[in-house]
Write an enzyme that holds these catalytic residues in place. Structure first.
Site, PDB file in Angstrom:
ATOM      1  N   ASP A  43     -13.744  -0.604   2.606  1.00 13.10           N
ATOM      2  CA  ASP A  43     -12.347  -0.172   2.766  1.00 13.10           C
ATOM      3  C   ASP A  43     -12.265   1.349   2.633  1.00 13.10           C
ATOM      4  O   ASP A  43     -12.695   1.909   1.621  1.00 13.10           O
ATOM      5  CB  ASP A  43     -11.513  -0.837   1.660  1.00 13.10           C
ATOM      6  CG  ASP A  43     -10.074  -1.056   2.070  1.00 13.10           C
ATOM      7  OD1 ASP A  43      -9.701  -0.663   3.190  1.00 13.10           O
ATOM      8  OD2 ASP A  43      -9.329  -1.632   1.262  1.00 13.10           O
ATOM      9  N   LYS A  73     -12.547  -0.829   7.068  1.00  8.81           N
ATOM     10  CA  LYS A  73     -11.124  -1.130   7.286  1.00  8.81           C
ATOM     11  C   LYS A  73     -10.322   0.160   7.087  1.00  8.81           C
ATOM     12  O   LYS A  73     -10.589   0.921   6.158  1.00  8.81           O
ATOM     13  CB  LYS A  73     -10.620  -2.205   6.325  1.00  8.81           C
ATOM     14  CG  LYS A  73      -9.123  -2.497   6.494  1.00  8.81           C
ATOM     15  CD  LYS A  73      -8.688  -3.721   5.732  1.00  8.81           C
ATOM     16  CE  LYS A  73      -8.496  -3.488   4.261  1.00  8.81           C
ATOM     17  NZ  LYS A  73      -7.442  -2.484   3.937  1.00  8.81           N
ATOM     18  N   GLU A  82      -0.545  -7.595   6.551  1.00 13.79           N
ATOM     19  CA  GLU A  82      -0.223  -7.836   5.142  1.00 13.79           C
ATOM     20  C   GLU A  82       1.282  -7.790   4.910  1.00 13.79           C
ATOM     21  O   GLU A  82       1.977  -6.874   5.387  1.00 13.79           O
ATOM     22  CB  GLU A  82      -0.910  -6.796   4.246  1.00 13.79           C
ATOM     23  CG  GLU A  82      -0.557  -7.024   2.762  1.00 13.79           C
ATOM     24  CD  GLU A  82      -1.425  -6.316   1.757  1.00 13.79           C
ATOM     25  OE1 GLU A  82      -2.337  -5.571   2.160  1.00 13.79           O
ATOM     26  OE2 GLU A  82      -1.177  -6.521   0.546  1.00 13.79           O
TER      27      GLU A  82
HETATM   28  O1  KIV Z   1      -7.886  -3.811  -0.719  1.00 15.44           O
HETATM   29  C1  KIV Z   1      -7.743  -4.995  -0.383  1.00 15.44           C
HETATM   30  O2  KIV Z   1      -8.166  -5.925  -1.078  1.00 15.44           O
HETATM   31  C2  KIV Z   1      -7.048  -5.264   0.869  1.00 15.44           C
HETATM   32  C3  KIV Z   1      -6.734  -6.683   1.199  1.00 15.44           C
HETATM   33  C4  KIV Z   1      -5.634  -7.152   0.353  1.00 15.44           C
HETATM   34  C5  KIV Z   1      -6.468  -6.886   2.642  1.00 15.44           C
HETATM   35  O3  KIV Z   1      -6.726  -4.358   1.577  1.00 15.44           O
END
Ligand code: KIV
Length: 270
Positions: free
Chosen positions: A88, A118, A187
């Protein structure tokens, strides 16, 4: 014969959408949990910046750094063979220009061994996503409720309840798909909007608080396992009560140590 396990990749996820088979994703943050959730059958593990709350004790994802994300992503990669692992992009890493974002995204692949990244944000991020995809980085988009915008938004809320906001989120998802995102996380949006985007988008939608019509679902591991006990968000369901189990197990350990019942003969050496 090779004992190498075939990794799930972008094309497998696209085939799932075409075949109407749901994609199962969950967050994980360390090698041991990654091993367990992979063995349970998940397709995709997101090492979310939710690690700020689940692992590091922050109140939001905003203090999470690139180094935090890389360390946890590398641990998850070490614990997996088959599931796709997505790192992320933390707060601000995508806002200092596409070149800087590209440099940071590449670190997930090169330093942590992730299979993709992501990116939070819709149309504003499309150029950055395109640049990453052109460089060969698989990118998952994220629209609707954006946890990294929690301070600017003044809290968390369901998005897409007005026609204008729903149209804007729809356009966000479309822009990311056009930029080459392999999937888009939806989300905290209404189920009607989840259904509309899923029907339109050529790539899979992965919902969290987006209703039952998305191509796949993602949840935060600690919510599913009952490890986060302060409250149960409406979009989640507890499949276990590990918080209770941990307290009971460690409580029993405390009692036995204090009562000199542990360690006993069985755990001792001559
Ligand atoms: O950081 C995270 O866990 C997320 C998910 C909730 C999609 O972005």
């Amino acid at each position: 014969m090779s004992d190498q396990v075939r990794k799930i990749g972008v094309r497998d996820l696209h085939r799932r959408k075409a075949a109407g088979e749901r994609i199962v994703a969950v967050t994980a943050y360390d090698a041991q949990m990654a091993r367990l959730v992979e063995a349970a059958g998940v397709d995709l593990i997101l090492v979310g910046d939710s690690l700020g709350m689940t692992m590091l004790g922050y109140r939001t994802t905003i203090p999470v750094t690139m180094e935090d994300c890389l360390r946890h992503t590398a641990a998850v990669v070490r614990g997996t063979k088959r599931a796709m692992v997505v790192g992320d992009m933390p707060f601000l890493t995508c806002h200092l220009g596409p070149e800087e974002a590209l440099r940071q995204a590449a670190r997930f692949l090169q330093e942590a061994g992730a299979d993709g990244v992501k990116v939070e944000g819709g149309q504003a991020m499309a150029g950055t996503v395109r640049r990453m995809v052109q460089a060969g980085i698989p990118v998952m988009g994220h629209v609707g409720l954006l946890p990294q915008a929690v301070l600017a938004e003044g809290g968390y809320r369901v998005h897409g309840r007005t026609a204008d906001e729903a149209d804007a989120i729809f356009a966000d998802a479309q822009a990311l798909a056009e930029a080459g995102a392999f999937a888009v996380v939806l989300e905290g949006v209404t189920q009607e909007l989840g259904r509309r985007i899923t029907a339109d988008l050529p790539v899979p939608t992965i919902g969290i608080g987006a209703g039952p019509f998305c191509d796949g679902e993602i949840q935060v591991l600690h919510d599913l396992l009952g490890l986060f006990e302060d409250f149960v968000p409406k979009h989640t369901k507890r499949y276990a009560e590990l918080g209770v189990a941990v307290r009971q197990a460690i409580g029993a350990y405390c009692d036995e140590v204090r009562a000199r019942r542990f360690p006993g003969e069985e755990q001792s050496f001559t």
